[in-house]
Design an enzyme around this catalytic site. Structure first.
Site, PDB file in Angstrom:
ATOM      1  N   ARG A  17     -11.426  24.373   2.153  1.00  0.00           N
ATOM      2  CA  ARG A  17     -10.020  23.985   1.906  1.00  0.00           C
ATOM      3  C   ARG A  17      -9.794  22.482   2.106  1.00  0.00           C
ATOM      4  NH1 ARG A  17      -6.449  27.432   5.669  1.00  0.00           N
ATOM      5  NH2 ARG A  17      -8.237  27.167   7.048  1.00  0.00           N
ATOM      6  N   TRP A  19      -9.187  20.371  -0.091  1.00  0.00           N
ATOM      7  CA  TRP A  19      -8.056  20.008  -0.965  1.00  0.00           C
ATOM      8  C   TRP A  19      -6.724  20.198  -0.238  1.00  0.00           C
ATOM      9  CZ3 TRP A  19      -4.412  23.576  -2.898  1.00  0.00           C
ATOM     10  CH2 TRP A  19      -3.634  23.155  -3.984  1.00  0.00           C
ATOM     11  N   CYS A 521      -2.604  28.383   1.051  1.00  0.00           N
ATOM     12  CA  CYS A 521      -3.769  29.208   0.761  1.00  0.00           C
ATOM     13  C   CYS A 521      -3.687  30.507   1.559  1.00  0.00           C
ATOM     14  CB  CYS A 521      -5.055  28.472   1.106  1.00  0.00           C
ATOM     15  SG  CYS A 521      -5.329  26.978   0.126  1.00  0.00           S
ATOM     16  N   ASP A 604       8.950  44.846   3.429  1.00  0.00           N
ATOM     17  CA  ASP A 604       8.959  43.796   2.417  1.00  0.00           C
ATOM     18  C   ASP A 604       8.094  44.156   1.213  1.00  0.00           C
ATOM     19  OD1 ASP A 604      10.645  42.198   3.868  1.00  0.00           O
ATOM     20  OD2 ASP A 604       9.052  41.005   4.772  1.00  0.00           O
ATOM     21  N   CYS A 648      10.277  38.207  -3.651  1.00  0.00           N
ATOM     22  CA  CYS A 648      10.104  36.777  -3.860  1.00  0.00           C
ATOM     23  C   CYS A 648      10.451  36.350  -5.276  1.00  0.00           C
ATOM     24  CB  CYS A 648       8.670  36.362  -3.532  1.00  0.00           C
ATOM     25  SG  CYS A 648       8.308  36.367  -1.760  1.00  0.00           S
ATOM     26  N   HIS A 699      10.742  26.675   0.972  1.00  0.00           N
ATOM     27  CA  HIS A 699       9.478  26.039   0.606  1.00  0.00           C
ATOM     28  C   HIS A 699       9.598  24.516   0.498  1.00  0.00           C
ATOM     29  CE1 HIS A 699       9.169  30.225  -0.856  1.00  0.00           C
ATOM     30  NE2 HIS A 699       7.927  30.113  -0.454  1.00  0.00           N
TER      31      HIS A 699
END
Length: 765
Positions: A17, A19, A521, A604, A648, A699
């Site tokens: 990870r 990135w 991620c 959820d 979502c 977000h």
């Protein structure tokens, strides 16, 4: 010419990870733009080199991104909303990331699911402004690959019709004007690639695998007729994936030089169409035979048999063997996994292993099956040993699913009657306020969990730490003045992983990360066996949290469909049967919570929409069993136990009736980035249950103003009864910092009080 190996796309996060860490360091102001670009260049080149060394003949370039490829395309064409203040020229990274994440003064662009995957893309906004190419990103990466590594890459772009269909801000009547602006930009990019000497250019058109109309298919033909006139030397290759193409004959007749088809998820219909209608002898045929979306090793013997069948209709000289879609949807390499059971590990294949599978199949087609005898035997043995595991053959679980028709799947009392009982039991104010479930997972929370996992602190010490975090945030919720509390989920790494670790039938990896959105991620658990309940999973934390307050405390669970869609799933059972296994296990957890005194339980289902098939004629079958699974989980609670759920970003307008059919007492839906567009669904559909339309985007790293939240609440009240409207953020607050979380929730409470006061004033008049 002979058969060649090709890939469609490859993970861009790095084996560890790198990135993600580079992006987040840059966003935090710890590294410079120059440092970010250097790190990401190193990652970009290393992934190309890896594909080259694995024997891939045709390697994609241009599939790397700093955030999202759809966003890259919008920025490349200058399709930047006016609110970001861009006035032409090269687009700065600050503008790019503001579109993705928002900034202190401007909201981000909308984010939604990429077809039926768990990846989220940034929705382009077309405002009718004049568009222009700001930079030729595929050309830049093509030059880089050639100069740095000697790789003659295959530039990749999102195709024009898919880009158009994924954009917003226009009506059907505006499509000609939109295309009139868009196509010259594509032509410019393609012509510049051609001038550079590029042989093949890949245009991704997954939209062709959805239920588009025949008239739309005619538009696609017109688009590529125009592009083909401009590109006379380079070759255009249309890549489809995720399912079979809707209009096979029309697709293979498109004026391009090659077509890529999915022979994993679209196997049945694509193969049927190929056998019925053949394939043009003058086009390259891209056979996506290696699963690009799941992590199971291929049975190479079966894949060779499939390729033999395909070769009855396609000459080997025109055959490309490749994955079914981009490998960005699977982890990078199985080599990083050191703790998996050997039988399971041997049966897995991540991106690195899949490109080897592609190269191995090409070798077999070129040289004959005898050239890969060892590889064939290994793959068959691995698949057979996995199938024989006792965990895959639990008769108690399999029998329970066979008897699913005899299991209660409907609450005995209608919602209208339950609602009265619940109002009496909870006595909440108008516009009750709550959050979705999680609170910030600080570095201290993550570090303490790591110490516990490594055995550096005891179970008791870790449990005490989690309880301290719960108490801190119960106190914060009391101070802010929320009406319904959550315990914060500090004991959980991930909303699926946490439950999977406590159920039989799951297995977990150490570093098998994939991108969900932005730098976020996730490490999906693997469903390898039959799912079964072991012992209560959430009761301890929920009961402790409830003991700290007189306010209602929600128990928090992840629903069966999300547990399915956010996992890598075994491929020997139907998705429906696996989901029913999970539903029966979760039902026992819900009953345990209720027995322990928790009478608000949130189950959820943020991934319910993403499992929707790409073909509309398959929607009803999926929704029937998906909704039934949710109801099986929740059907046995008392009338006074209030069931919540959360969903979502996605387009709910087309299946709002199925949301209602879940029979949840309260649902919360993410809507802030779409500027309340979902409320229009309620103009035509009478939704009678409790609903929270998220009033701010969690977000984005910003504290929303009171005024903008008041506006969203008022917009919702235009179509919803005030008695059914709940106030909440868009999603869980796990990724946010404590200070911005508290400030945002305080503003949310102030906005709610303002609207309550307005309603009181109106009613008194």
């Amino acid at each position: 010419m002979t058969v060649i190996s090709s890939t469609i796309g490859y993970p861009y996060i790095g084996e560890n990870r790198e990135w993600k860490r580079a992006l987040e360091s840059f966003w935090a102001g710890k590294t410079s733009e120059e440092q970010l670009l250097q790190v990401t260049k190193d990652i970009r080149l290393s992934r190309l080199q890896k594909q080259k060394e694995s024997g891939i003949d045709l390697i994609p370039v241009g599939d790397f991104t700093l955030y999202d490829r759809v966003l890259d395309t919008a920025v490349m064409f200058g399709m930047i909303p006016e609110r970001y203040g861009w006035n032409g020229g090269q687009v700065p990274l600050s503008t790019y990331f503001s579109m993705a994440r928002g900034n202190a003064s401007t909201v981000a662009c909308e984010m939604t699911k990429w077809f039926d995957t768990n990846y989220h893309y940034i929705v382009p906004e077309y405002e009718g402004r004049k568009l222009a190419v700001t930079e030729n990103k595929p050309l830049i990466e093509y030059r880089e690959a050639k100069q740095e590594l000697g790789i003659e890459g295959k530039p990749v772009l999102i195709g024009p019709y898919t880009f158009l269909k994924l954009s917003k801000g226009y009506e059907t009547k505006d499509i000609p004007a939109f295309l009139l602006q868009l196509l010259p930009l594509y032509e410019k990019v393609l012509v510049e690639l051609q001038a550079e000497g590029v042989e093949w250019i890949q245009l991704d058109e997954p939209i062709l695998s959805t239920s588009i109309s025949q008239d739309e298919m005619k538009t696609v033909h017109e688009i590529y007729s125009q592009l083909q006139k401009a590109v006379t030397q380079s070759k255009l290759f249309i890549q489809t994936y995720f399912d079979s193409v809707e209009w096979y004959e029309e697709t293979i007749a498109l004026p391009v030089d090659g077509i890529g088809l999915d022979f994993v998820h679209g196997l049945k219909n694509n193969q049927k169409s190929l056998e019925a209608h053949g394939f043009p002898a003058d086009k390259v045929f891209g056979a996506g035979v290696i699963d690009g979306r799941n992590i199971w090793r291929a049975n190479l013997q079966n894949k060779l048999a499939l390729l033999d069948t395909l070769q009855q209709h396609v000459s080997v000289e025109n055959l490309w063997i490749q994955p079914s879609c981009s490998l960005q949807h699977v982890p990078v390499t199985i080599a990083s996994e050191q703790k998996l059971d050997s039988t399971i590990k041997t049966a897995l294949a991540f991106a690195d292993e899949k490109i080897v599978e592609v190269a191995t199949l090409v070798k077999a087609v070129r040289e004959g099956a005898d050239a890969i005898v060892h590889e064939l035997r290994e793959s068959v043995d691995a698949c057979e040993q996995l199938a024989q595991l006792p965990a895959r053959n639990r008769q108690d679980v399999l029998q329970a699913v066979n008897n699913i028709g005899n299991v209660p799947s409907k609450r005995p009392t209608p919602f209208a009657e339950r609602r009265v009982k619940q109002e009496e039991a909870f006595n909440l104010p108008l516009l009750p306020t709550t959050t979705i479930g999680s609170f910030p997972q600080t570095p201290e929370v993550r570090a303490t969990r790591t110490k516990w996992r490594k055995g550096e602190i005891t179970e008791q010490q870790y449990g005490d730490f989690v309880f301290d975090e719960i108490k801190q945030w119960v106190d914060i919720q009391e101070k802010i003045g929320l009406d319904v509390f959550v315990h914060g989920e500090f004991e959980r790494t991930d909303m699926v992983e946490y439950f999977g670790e406590k159920l039989d039938g799951y297995v977990f990896t150490e570093k098998a990360w994939v991108v969900s959105y932005g730098s976020r991620c996730v490490k999906p658990p693997i469903i390898y066996g039959d799912i079964a309940f072991v012992e209560p999973m959430t009761v301890k934390e929920s009961v402790y949290a409830q003991s700290l307050t007189d306010k209602p405390m929600k128990g928090m669970l992840t629903g069966p469909v999300t547990m399915l869609n956010w996992s890598f799933v075994r491929d020997d059972l139907s998705l429906k049967d696996v989901t029913y296994q999970i539903a029966l296990a979760l039902r026992k957890e819900i009953e345990a919570l209720e027995a322990a005194g928790i009478h608000m339980i949130q189950v959820d289902e943020p991934a319910l929409r993403e499992g929707l098939p790409l073909k509309k004629d398959e929607w009803n079958e999926y929704l029937d069993w998906a909704v039934n699974a949710f109801r099986i989980s929740t059907a046995t609670v008392q009338d006074t136990t209030q069931i919540h759920t959360h969903m979502c970003y996605c387009d709910f307008n087309h299946f709002i009736d199925s949301i209602s059919a879940l029979d949840a007492d309260v649902i919360s839906i993410e809507t802030s980035r779409s500027h309340g567009e979902l409320v229009h669904a309620f103009n035509t559909f009478h939704y009678d249950k409790g609903i929270g339309l998220g009033v701010y985007d969690i977000h984005s790293p910003r504290v929303p103003s009171i005024e903008e939240m008041v506006e969203i609440i008022e917009k919702g009240l235009e179509v919803l009864d005030v008695k059914q409207f709940w106030i909440n953020p868009d999603c869980g607050l796990k990724t946010r910092k404590k200070e911005e979380t508290v400030a945002s929730l305080e503003n949310m409470l102030t906005a709610t009080k303002k609207v309550r006061e307005q309603l009181t004033a109106v009613s008194s008049n």
